[in-house]
Design a protein around this motif. Structure first.
Motif, PDB file in Angstrom:
ATOM      1  N   PHE A 151       0.836  -1.203   0.000  1.00  0.00           N
ATOM      2  CA  PHE A 151       0.000   0.000   0.000  1.00  0.00           C
ATOM      3  C   PHE A 151       0.869   1.249   0.000  1.00  0.00           C
ATOM      4  O   PHE A 151       1.999   1.253   0.491  1.00  0.00           O
ATOM      5  CB  PHE A 151      -0.897   0.037   1.240  1.00  0.00           C
ATOM      6  N   GLY A 152       0.307   2.315  -0.523  1.00  0.00           N
ATOM      7  CA  GLY A 152       0.930   3.627  -0.467  1.00  0.00           C
ATOM      8  C   GLY A 152      -0.142   4.690  -0.558  1.00  0.00           C
ATOM      9  O   GLY A 152      -1.305   4.402  -0.864  1.00  0.00           O
ATOM     10  N   MET A 153       0.249   5.931  -0.295  1.00  0.00           N
ATOM     11  CA  MET A 153      -0.735   7.013  -0.354  1.00  0.00           C
ATOM     12  C   MET A 153      -0.017   8.354  -0.417  1.00  0.00           C
ATOM     13  O   MET A 153       1.212   8.448  -0.288  1.00  0.00           O
ATOM     14  CB  MET A 153      -1.661   6.961   0.861  1.00  0.00           C
ATOM     15  N   GLY A 154      -0.793   9.388  -0.623  1.00  0.00           N
ATOM     16  CA  GLY A 154      -0.255  10.740  -0.649  1.00  0.00           C
ATOM     17  C   GLY A 154      -1.361  11.746  -0.857  1.00  0.00           C
ATOM     18  O   GLY A 154      -2.535  11.391  -1.007  1.00  0.00           O
ATOM     19  N   SER A 232       3.982  21.045   4.955  1.00  0.00           N
ATOM     20  CA  SER A 232       4.731  20.110   5.787  1.00  0.00           C
ATOM     21  C   SER A 232       3.997  18.777   5.831  1.00  0.00           C
ATOM     22  O   SER A 232       2.794  18.702   5.571  1.00  0.00           O
ATOM     23  CB  SER A 232       4.946  20.669   7.200  1.00  0.00           C
ATOM     24  N   ALA A 233       4.746  17.722   6.157  1.00  0.00           N
ATOM     25  CA  ALA A 233       4.165  16.388   6.114  1.00  0.00           C
ATOM     26  C   ALA A 233       4.802  15.498   7.169  1.00  0.00           C
ATOM     27  O   ALA A 233       5.923  15.728   7.622  1.00  0.00           O
ATOM     28  CB  ALA A 233       4.354  15.775   4.727  1.00  0.00           C
ATOM     29  N   SER A 234       4.070  14.451   7.531  1.00  0.00           N
ATOM     30  CA  SER A 234       4.541  13.476   8.510  1.00  0.00           C
ATOM     31  C   SER A 234       5.703  12.671   7.941  1.00  0.00           C
ATOM     32  O   SER A 234       5.960  12.659   6.734  1.00  0.00           O
ATOM     33  CB  SER A 234       3.398  12.535   8.898  1.00  0.00           C
ATOM     34  N   GLU A 235       6.406  11.960   8.817  1.00  0.00           N
ATOM     35  CA  GLU A 235       7.547  11.148   8.389  1.00  0.00           C
ATOM     36  C   GLU A 235       7.147  10.043   7.425  1.00  0.00           C
ATOM     37  O   GLU A 235       7.988   9.530   6.673  1.00  0.00           O
ATOM     38  CB  GLU A 235       8.246  10.552   9.606  1.00  0.00           C
ATOM     39  N   THR A 236       5.877   9.679   7.415  1.00  0.00           N
ATOM     40  CA  THR A 236       5.416   8.628   6.514  1.00  0.00           C
ATOM     41  C   THR A 236       5.186   9.133   5.094  1.00  0.00           C
ATOM     42  O   THR A 236       4.927   8.325   4.189  1.00  0.00           O
ATOM     43  CB  THR A 236       4.106   8.021   7.044  1.00  0.00           C
ATOM     44  N   GLY A 285      -0.794   9.088   7.732  1.00  0.00           N
ATOM     45  CA  GLY A 285       0.078  10.236   7.517  1.00  0.00           C
ATOM     46  C   GLY A 285      -0.734  11.515   7.462  1.00  0.00           C
ATOM     47  O   GLY A 285      -1.958  11.489   7.314  1.00  0.00           O
ATOM     48  N   TRP A 286      -0.053  12.633   7.607  1.00  0.00           N
ATOM     49  CA  TRP A 286      -0.736  13.925   7.567  1.00  0.00           C
ATOM     50  C   TRP A 286       0.048  14.923   6.723  1.00  0.00           C
ATOM     51  O   TRP A 286       1.264  14.817   6.564  1.00  0.00           O
ATOM     52  CB  TRP A 286      -0.954  14.492   8.985  1.00  0.00           C
ATOM     53  N   VAL A 287      -0.704  15.895   6.191  1.00  0.00           N
ATOM     54  CA  VAL A 287      -0.139  17.001   5.425  1.00  0.00           C
ATOM     55  C   VAL A 287      -0.748  18.289   5.955  1.00  0.00           C
ATOM     56  O   VAL A 287      -1.951  18.367   6.211  1.00  0.00           O
ATOM     57  CB  VAL A 287      -0.446  16.863   3.921  1.00  0.00           C
ATOM     58  N   ARG A 288       0.089  19.310   6.111  1.00  0.00           N
ATOM     59  CA  ARG A 288      -0.369  20.606   6.610  1.00  0.00           C
ATOM     60  C   ARG A 288      -0.044  21.679   5.572  1.00  0.00           C
ATOM     61  O   ARG A 288       1.051  21.716   5.003  1.00  0.00           O
ATOM     62  CB  ARG A 288       0.322  20.945   7.936  1.00  0.00           C
ATOM     63  N   ILE A 289      -1.011  22.565   5.314  1.00  0.00           N
ATOM     64  CA  ILE A 289      -0.845  23.707   4.420  1.00  0.00           C
ATOM     65  C   ILE A 289      -1.199  24.963   5.221  1.00  0.00           C
ATOM     66  O   ILE A 289      -2.344  25.077   5.694  1.00  0.00           O
ATOM     67  CB  ILE A 289      -1.726  23.591   3.168  1.00  0.00           C
ATOM     68  N   ALA A 290      -0.252  25.853   5.387  1.00  0.00           N
ATOM     69  CA  ALA A 290      -0.464  27.035   6.214  1.00  0.00           C
ATOM     70  C   ALA A 290      -0.014  28.283   5.464  1.00  0.00           C
ATOM     71  O   ALA A 290       0.935  28.247   4.669  1.00  0.00           O
ATOM     72  CB  ALA A 290       0.293  26.920   7.537  1.00  0.00           C
ATOM     73  N   ALA A 291      -0.691  29.392   5.735  1.00  0.00           N
ATOM     74  CA  ALA A 291      -0.432  30.654   5.031  1.00  0.00           C
ATOM     75  C   ALA A 291       0.249  31.661   5.946  1.00  0.00           C
ATOM     76  O   ALA A 291       0.103  31.638   7.177  1.00  0.00           O
ATOM     77  CB  ALA A 291      -1.734  31.242   4.514  1.00  0.00           C
TER      78      ALA A 291
END
Length: 294
Positions: A151-154, A232-236, A285-291
């Protein structure tokens, strides 16, 4: 279409069209509302071809499975084709997601695959939250098959890009692409790679990178609009793809759990294999988008 709003951020989400975040905006301190994702008003989310705007989940693998083949060296099988080169970005972007939770600035979407010509059976959850720290998308993917599978993701965000937009990110290496983005090898960087020095993002020619050893943070600055976006993103999810065709007003920076082509290419999986999940195991996993105003 779901509308979320919190802490100066607002988002439009299309659960029925791949759970796509169709738009994300931020109100700057001076009251100006700025788009954080490329989202032309005339485009509506659809599932026939990958949407070239917003942000959407890639799963149960990210990027390409060439010749519609998944092979992690243990299990080998075909998946349905959805692209001339084979299969791209998995199945989530072409699926309807069910709304499990919703509040003013938060939602949880669920997509389950319980049938198909291949062995993939899984439960995917996408938690989308707005707050003072920006947009955070948390993805979880649980193997519901009766066998271990790769499995994989993004996440595939499309960011606005102007003539003065700069990209800063550092990595230890990248794939070497051949025809149709098929890897022919890997390369190491001694200096952090092509964007370590915060260059203007060149749009005169096509850009295509699949990075290895990313440190997990990227910054997109556009002085002409007074906006900086931190990704930014998690280590995964530390194998990002950076891509843009020539002459466009967007750039893609896609945190992934594996490099491009890992589902089918031995040379890629040796550098970044898919996660082999036993029945009931979960990849998250997580991804963050900040302004930020500049």
């Amino acid at each position: 279409m779901l509308i979320l709003s919190a802490a100066g951020y607002s988002a439009r989400i299309a659960p029925d069209a791949g759970g796509t975040i169709a738009a994300l905006n931020w109100e700057a301190p001076d009251g100006t509302v700025l788009p954080l994702l490329h989202a032309p008003a005339e485009l509506a989310p659809q599932t026939q071809t990958p949407n070239k705007f917003g942000a959407w989940a890639m799963l149960p693998f990210a990027n390409r499975a060439f010749d519609s083949l998944v092979d992690d060296g243990h299990t080998r099988f075909s998946v349905p084709s959805n692209n001339p080169a084979g299969t791209i970005h998995g199945f989530g972007w072409q699926s309807a997601w069910r709304v499990e939770e919703q509040s003013a600035g938060h939602t949880v979407l669920v997509h389950r695959r319980s049938a198909g010509p291949d062995p993939y059976r899984y439960l995917a959850r996408q938690e989308i939250r707005l707050g003072a720290d920006g947009l955070i998308v948390t993805l979880t993917l649980t193997n519901e098959a009766d066998q271990a599978l790769p499995f994989g993701m993004g996440l595939h965000p499309w960011f606005p890009c102007a003539a003065d937009t700069r990209l800063r990110m550092a990595a230890t290496g990248a794939l070497i692409f051949g025809d149709q983005f098929r890897a022919t090898g890997t390369q190491a960087f001694a200096d952090g790679g092509p964007y370590a020095g915060n260059p203007v993002f060149a749009t005169g020619t096509e850009t295509a990178w699949s990075f290895l050893g990313w440190d997990g943070t990227a910054r997109i600055e556009t002085p002409s609009t007074g906006l900086a976006i931190t990704l930014s993103a998690s280590e995964t999810l530390r194998y990002p793809v950076v891509w843009a065709p020539a002459g466009v007003d967007f750039l893609c920076a896609e945190p992934q759990s594996h490099a491009a082509g890992a589902p089918s290419e031995q040379i890629v999986r040796e550098a970044s294999p898919l996660a082999r999940l036993q029945p009931g195991e979960t990849l998250a996993g997580w991804v963050r988008i900040a302004a930020e105003a500049i």
